[in-house]
Each structure stands twice: as structure tokens, then as C-alpha cells.
Design a protein around this motif. Structure first.
Motif, PDB file in Angstrom:
ATOM      1  N   LEU A  57       0.824  -1.208   0.000  1.00 45.22           N
ATOM      2  CA  LEU A  57       0.000   0.000   0.000  1.00 45.22           C
ATOM      3  C   LEU A  57       0.861   1.261   0.000  1.00 45.22           C
ATOM      4  O   LEU A  57       0.488   2.272  -0.614  1.00 45.22           O
ATOM      5  CB  LEU A  57      -0.941  -0.012   1.202  1.00 45.22           C
ATOM      6  N   LEU A  58       2.003   1.216   0.653  1.00 45.65           N
ATOM      7  CA  LEU A  58       2.917   2.363   0.596  1.00 45.65           C
ATOM      8  C   LEU A  58       3.400   2.596  -0.834  1.00 45.65           C
ATOM      9  O   LEU A  58       3.476   3.743  -1.298  1.00 45.65           O
ATOM     10  CB  LEU A  58       4.111   2.130   1.526  1.00 45.65           C
ATOM     11  N   ARG A  59       3.709   1.516  -1.546  1.00 45.35           N
ATOM     12  CA  ARG A  59       4.114   1.663  -2.952  1.00 45.35           C
ATOM     13  C   ARG A  59       2.965   2.235  -3.775  1.00 45.35           C
ATOM     14  O   ARG A  59       3.165   3.100  -4.640  1.00 45.35           O
ATOM     15  CB  ARG A  59       4.557   0.315  -3.523  1.00 45.35           C
ATOM     16  N   LEU A  60       1.757   1.742  -3.513  1.00 46.48           N
ATOM     17  CA  LEU A  60       0.573   2.235  -4.228  1.00 46.48           C
ATOM     18  C   LEU A  60       0.396   3.737  -4.019  1.00 46.48           C
ATOM     19  O   LEU A  60       0.208   4.502  -4.977  1.00 46.48           O
ATOM     20  CB  LEU A  60      -0.653   1.463  -3.741  1.00 46.48           C
ATOM     21  N   LEU A  61       0.459   4.175  -2.777  1.00 44.70           N
ATOM     22  CA  LEU A  61       0.238   5.586  -2.462  1.00 44.70           C
ATOM     23  C   LEU A  61       1.333   6.468  -3.060  1.00 44.70           C
ATOM     24  O   LEU A  61       1.049   7.544  -3.608  1.00 44.70           O
ATOM     25  CB  LEU A  61       0.170   5.765  -0.944  1.00 44.70           C
ATOM     26  N   ASN A  62       2.564   6.019  -2.975  1.00 45.45           N
ATOM     27  CA  ASN A  62       3.667   6.795  -3.545  1.00 45.45           C
ATOM     28  C   ASN A  62       3.579   6.870  -5.065  1.00 45.45           C
ATOM     29  O   ASN A  62       3.875   7.910  -5.664  1.00 45.45           O
ATOM     30  CB  ASN A  62       5.010   6.198  -3.114  1.00 45.45           C
ATOM     31  N   THR A  63       3.157   5.771  -5.690  1.00 44.50           N
ATOM     32  CA  THR A  63       3.012   5.774  -7.146  1.00 44.50           C
ATOM     33  C   THR A  63       1.887   6.703  -7.579  1.00 44.50           C
ATOM     34  O   THR A  63       2.018   7.449  -8.564  1.00 44.50           O
ATOM     35  CB  THR A  63       2.740   4.346  -7.664  1.00 44.50           C
ATOM     36  N   MET A  64       0.774   6.686  -6.841  1.00 42.37           N
ATOM     37  CA  MET A  64      -0.321   7.600  -7.164  1.00 42.37           C
ATOM     38  C   MET A  64       0.113   9.053  -6.983  1.00 42.37           C
ATOM     39  O   MET A  64      -0.262   9.926  -7.773  1.00 42.37           O
ATOM     40  CB  MET A  64      -1.539   7.282  -6.296  1.00 42.37           C
ATOM     41  N   GLN A  65       0.917   9.318  -5.970  1.00 43.57           N
ATOM     42  CA  GLN A  65       1.428  10.679  -5.777  1.00 43.57           C
ATOM     43  C   GLN A  65       2.335  11.085  -6.940  1.00 43.57           C
ATOM     44  O   GLN A  65       2.212  12.198  -7.480  1.00 43.57           O
ATOM     45  CB  GLN A  65       2.203  10.762  -4.463  1.00 43.57           C
ATOM     46  N   LYS A  66       3.224  10.187  -7.356  1.00 42.43           N
ATOM     47  CA  LYS A  66       4.133  10.493  -8.463  1.00 42.43           C
ATOM     48  C   LYS A  66       3.381  10.739  -9.765  1.00 42.43           C
ATOM     49  O   LYS A  66       3.848  11.481 -10.633  1.00 42.43           O
ATOM     50  CB  LYS A  66       5.130   9.346  -8.650  1.00 42.43           C
ATOM     51  N   ASN A  67       2.207  10.101  -9.894  1.00 40.34           N
ATOM     52  CA  ASN A  67       1.401  10.276 -11.101  1.00 40.34           C
ATOM     53  C   ASN A  67       0.345  11.367 -10.937  1.00 40.34           C
ATOM     54  O   ASN A  67      -0.611  11.433 -11.716  1.00 40.34           O
ATOM     55  CB  ASN A  67       0.742   8.949 -11.474  1.00 40.34           C
ATOM     56  N   ALA A  68       0.526  12.206  -9.926  1.00 41.91           N
ATOM     57  CA  ALA A  68      -0.316  13.387  -9.701  1.00 41.91           C
ATOM     58  C   ALA A  68      -1.782  13.043  -9.473  1.00 41.91           C
ATOM     59  O   ALA A  68      -2.675  13.827  -9.802  1.00 41.91           O
ATOM     60  CB  ALA A  68      -0.183  14.364 -10.873  1.00 41.91           C
ATOM     61  N   ALA A  69      -2.039  11.866  -8.889  1.00 41.73           N
ATOM     62  CA  ALA A  69      -3.407  11.513  -8.515  1.00 41.73           C
ATOM     63  C   ALA A  69      -3.687  11.871  -7.060  1.00 41.73           C
ATOM     64  O   ALA A  69      -4.838  12.109  -6.685  1.00 41.73           O
ATOM     65  CB  ALA A  69      -3.649  10.023  -8.735  1.00 41.73           C
ATOM     66  N   LEU A  70      -2.628  11.906  -6.245  1.00 39.70           N
ATOM     67  CA  LEU A  70      -2.758  12.240  -4.830  1.00 39.70           C
ATOM     68  C   LEU A  70      -1.773  13.339  -4.468  1.00 39.70           C
ATOM     69  O   LEU A  70      -0.654  13.390  -4.998  1.00 39.70           O
ATOM     70  CB  LEU A  70      -2.469  11.011  -3.949  1.00 39.70           C
ATOM     71  N   ASN A  71      -2.190  14.202  -3.556  1.00 42.04           N
ATOM     72  CA  ASN A  71      -1.281  15.168  -2.958  1.00 42.04           C
ATOM     73  C   ASN A  71      -0.595  14.528  -1.756  1.00 42.04           C
ATOM     74  O   ASN A  71      -1.209  13.743  -1.024  1.00 42.04           O
ATOM     75  CB  ASN A  71      -2.049  16.413  -2.502  1.00 42.04           C
ATOM     76  N   ALA A  72       0.656  14.870  -1.543  1.00 41.76           N
ATOM     77  CA  ALA A  72       1.413  14.271  -0.448  1.00 41.76           C
ATOM     78  C   ALA A  72       0.891  14.761   0.898  1.00 41.76           C
ATOM     79  O   ALA A  72       0.645  15.957   1.074  1.00 41.76           O
ATOM     80  CB  ALA A  72       2.891  14.615  -0.588  1.00 41.76           C
ATOM     81  N   PRO A  73       0.718  13.859   1.868  1.00 43.67           N
ATOM     82  CA  PRO A  73       0.335  14.298   3.213  1.00 43.67           C
ATOM     83  C   PRO A  73       1.534  14.945   3.903  1.00 43.67           C
ATOM     84  O   PRO A  73       2.684  14.667   3.549  1.00 43.67           O
ATOM     85  CB  PRO A  73      -0.066  12.994   3.905  1.00 43.67           C
ATOM     86  N   PRO A  74       1.294  15.772   4.898  1.00 46.64           N
ATOM     87  CA  PRO A  74       2.409  16.478   5.537  1.00 46.64           C
ATOM     88  C   PRO A  74       3.377  15.568   6.284  1.00 46.64           C
ATOM     89  O   PRO A  74       4.540  15.925   6.472  1.00 46.64           O
ATOM     90  CB  PRO A  74       1.704  17.446   6.502  1.00 46.64           C
ATOM     91  N   VAL A  75       2.930  14.389   6.711  1.00 43.14           N
ATOM     92  CA  VAL A  75       3.802  13.513   7.514  1.00 43.14           C
ATOM     93  C   VAL A  75       4.076  12.177   6.828  1.00 43.14           C
ATOM     94  O   VAL A  75       4.461  11.208   7.478  1.00 43.14           O
ATOM     95  CB  VAL A  75       3.184  13.262   8.906  1.00 43.14           C
ATOM     96  N   GLY A  76       3.898  12.093   5.527  1.00 40.04           N
ATOM     97  CA  GLY A  76       4.161  10.845   4.820  1.00 40.04           C
ATOM     98  C   GLY A  76       2.953   9.916   4.815  1.00 40.04           C
ATOM     99  O   GLY A  76       1.925  10.184   5.448  1.00 40.04           O
ATOM    100  N   TRP A  77       3.120   8.781   4.116  1.00 40.74           N
ATOM    101  CA  TRP A  77       1.990   7.890   3.856  1.00 40.74           C
ATOM    102  C   TRP A  77       1.847   6.749   4.863  1.00 40.74           C
ATOM    103  O   TRP A  77       0.900   5.969   4.776  1.00 40.74           O
ATOM    104  CB  TRP A  77       2.126   7.286   2.457  1.00 40.74           C
ATOM    105  N   ASP A  78       2.753   6.625   5.798  1.00 38.56           N
ATOM    106  CA  ASP A  78       2.750   5.443   6.666  1.00 38.56           C
ATOM    107  C   ASP A  78       1.436   5.283   7.429  1.00 38.56           C
ATOM    108  O   ASP A  78       0.856   4.190   7.471  1.00 38.56           O
ATOM    109  CB  ASP A  78       3.919   5.507   7.652  1.00 38.56           C
ATOM    110  N   SER A  79       0.953   6.353   8.027  1.00 37.45           N
ATOM    111  CA  SER A  79      -0.281   6.276   8.811  1.00 37.45           C
ATOM    112  C   SER A  79      -1.479   5.911   7.935  1.00 37.45           C
ATOM    113  O   SER A  79      -2.339   5.115   8.336  1.00 37.45           O
ATOM    114  CB  SER A  79      -0.534   7.610   9.515  1.00 37.45           C
TER     115      SER A  79
END
Length: 227
Positions: free
Chosen positions: A130-152
Motif C-alpha cells: 500500500l505504501l508503494r501504491l500511495l507513492n506511485t499515485m502521488q508520483k502520477n499526480a493523482a494524490l497530494n502528499a500528506p504532511p507527515v508521509g503515507w505510513d499512517s
């Protein structure tokens, strides 16, 4: 003249029947004698293939891992909300197929060290996927990065994906885990998992995400009303 199909091996039949019974009644409620009766085989025949009940459980968990791993390994190909929807559904389908594991998890882990190790690794694999999923979506401009990272966010998604059925069971223990409720439970679960992405979705993805969540909620209500 048609070729006859080879009969299924006894071990395969035992695993298939055990999975169905464990899912229906919960693992603690199913004895090895009950499995033997269901299959019309002797207890000795079952013991020959699986000397202990935990051997059955461990073999089923291996099947679960084998079904889940290809899905998790594909998470870095998820680039948008539509891809995330498909990924989440795929995980939920496998979890439903082996739902007895998480239904009785505390009891199973208290006596089965091999399962304890396997479940811990699976939860970590799901988190990393899921961390890879969230980071990939962020890199593809589908998600904005959260202020403290995706771990939570990733760990919250894991909690919903894995333990939602326990919540459903607590609300309706007589019916929640019956086969007829699979689609409804999956829709409610998926809606809540997707909802965790809502605060971070960019504008066009946000609109699509909300349509999916609304569709899930509407269909789940319709299914409940019909039932």
C-alpha cells in the motif's frame, strides 16, 4: 468417448471442505471429525494427510498467501483512483475467500507459532504494498502528499482491509460471514478504504473517488433493503 477427469486428490478435497466449514462456522466450531463426516472419509484418512488441525490451517494459509502475493506485487502499477479501486477489490476478494483466518485470528495465533510468523509477514507485505501504491499515485499526480508521509494512511488501510469483517461479524454474528453477504460486505469495506484517500485526491480524482464511494453506499443500501 470422452476422457474421464482424474479424481481430485484426497488432500485437495480435505482442504476445500475444511475451508468451507471454517468460513461458515468458524475454525473453533469445526472438529476434524466433522470434516471427515463431511467428506465421508475415515478420521484416520484425514490424519494421514494432516496429522493435526493446525497442519490444515497452515496449508490453507499458504493458499491464502499464494493468492494474495501476486496482487500485492502489482501495487506499483496503480496510478489513479480507478486502479486503486481494482486493487482494493482484488485484496477483499481473497480476504473473503479465506475469511476464517481473520475471524478467529487471536485464538489461532495463541496456539500456532507458524501462523503467527506468517500473519505478521503478510500484514507487513500488505503495508509495504500500500505504501508503494500511495507513492506511485502521488508520483502520477493523482494524490497530494500528506504532511507527515503515507505510513499512517497505509496502516489505516491495512486495518480496514483485514479487520473489517470482524466488525461486520460483531454487528451481525449470525449472518455477516454467510456467502450471500459477500458483495454487500465488500462494498461497505471498499467504500471506507477508498474514503481514506479522499483528503489527498487531486480535483479530478476527487470527483471520481466520490462517485465510487457514493455508488458503493447506494448499492449497499439497496442490497440491504432487498435482503
Amino acid at each position: 468417448m470422452g476422457t474421464k477427469k482424474a479424481p481430485r486428490r484426497t488432500a485437495e478435497r480435505i482442504l476445500e471442505s475444511s475451508l468451507a466449514l471454517f468460513n461458515r462456522f468458524g475454525e473453533p466450531g469445526v472438529s476434524t471429525n466433522a470434516i471427515s463426516v463431511e467428506l465421508n472419509i475415515s478420521p484416520g484418512n484425514l490424519y494421514y494427510h494432516f496429522p493435526a488441525k493446525d497442519d490444515l490451517i497452515n496449508a490453507l494459509f499458504v493458499q491464502y498467501e499464494q493468492a494474495l502475493q501476486p496482487i500485492l506485487q502489482a501495487s506499483d502499477g496503480v496510478t489513479n483512483v480507478e486502479d486503486a479501486w481494482f486493487f482494493i477489490h482484488s485484496v477483499l476478494e481473497v480476504n473473503w475467500q479465506y475469511r476464517f483466518i481473520y475471524r478467529n485470528l487471536n485464538e489461532l495465533l495463541s496456539r500456532n507459532r507458524q501462523l503467527e510468523t506468517g500473519v505478521r509477514q503478510t500484514l507487513e507485505d500488505l503495508t509495504q504494498s500500500l505504501l508503494r501504491l500511495l507513492n506511485t499515485m502521488q508520483k502520477n499526480a493523482a494524490l497530494n502528499a500528506p504532511p507527515v508521509g503515507w505510513d499512517s494512511v497505509a496502516r489505516s488501510m491495512v486495518l480496514l482491509l483485514v479487520f473489517w469483517l470482524s466488525y461486520e461479524y460483531a454487528l451481525d454474528p449470525r449472518n455477516a460471514l454467510e456467502e450471500d453477504n459477500a458483495q454487500n460486505a465488500a462494498m461497505r469495506n471498499a467504500a471506507h478504504v477508498l474514503g481514506l484517500l479522499a483528503p489527498y485526491a487531486v480535483a479530478d480524482q476527487q470527483a471520481h473517488l466520490q462517485r465510487l464511494i457514493d455508488a458503493y453506499a447506494s448499492q449497499a443500501k439497496t442490497e440491504t433493503a432487498v435482503a
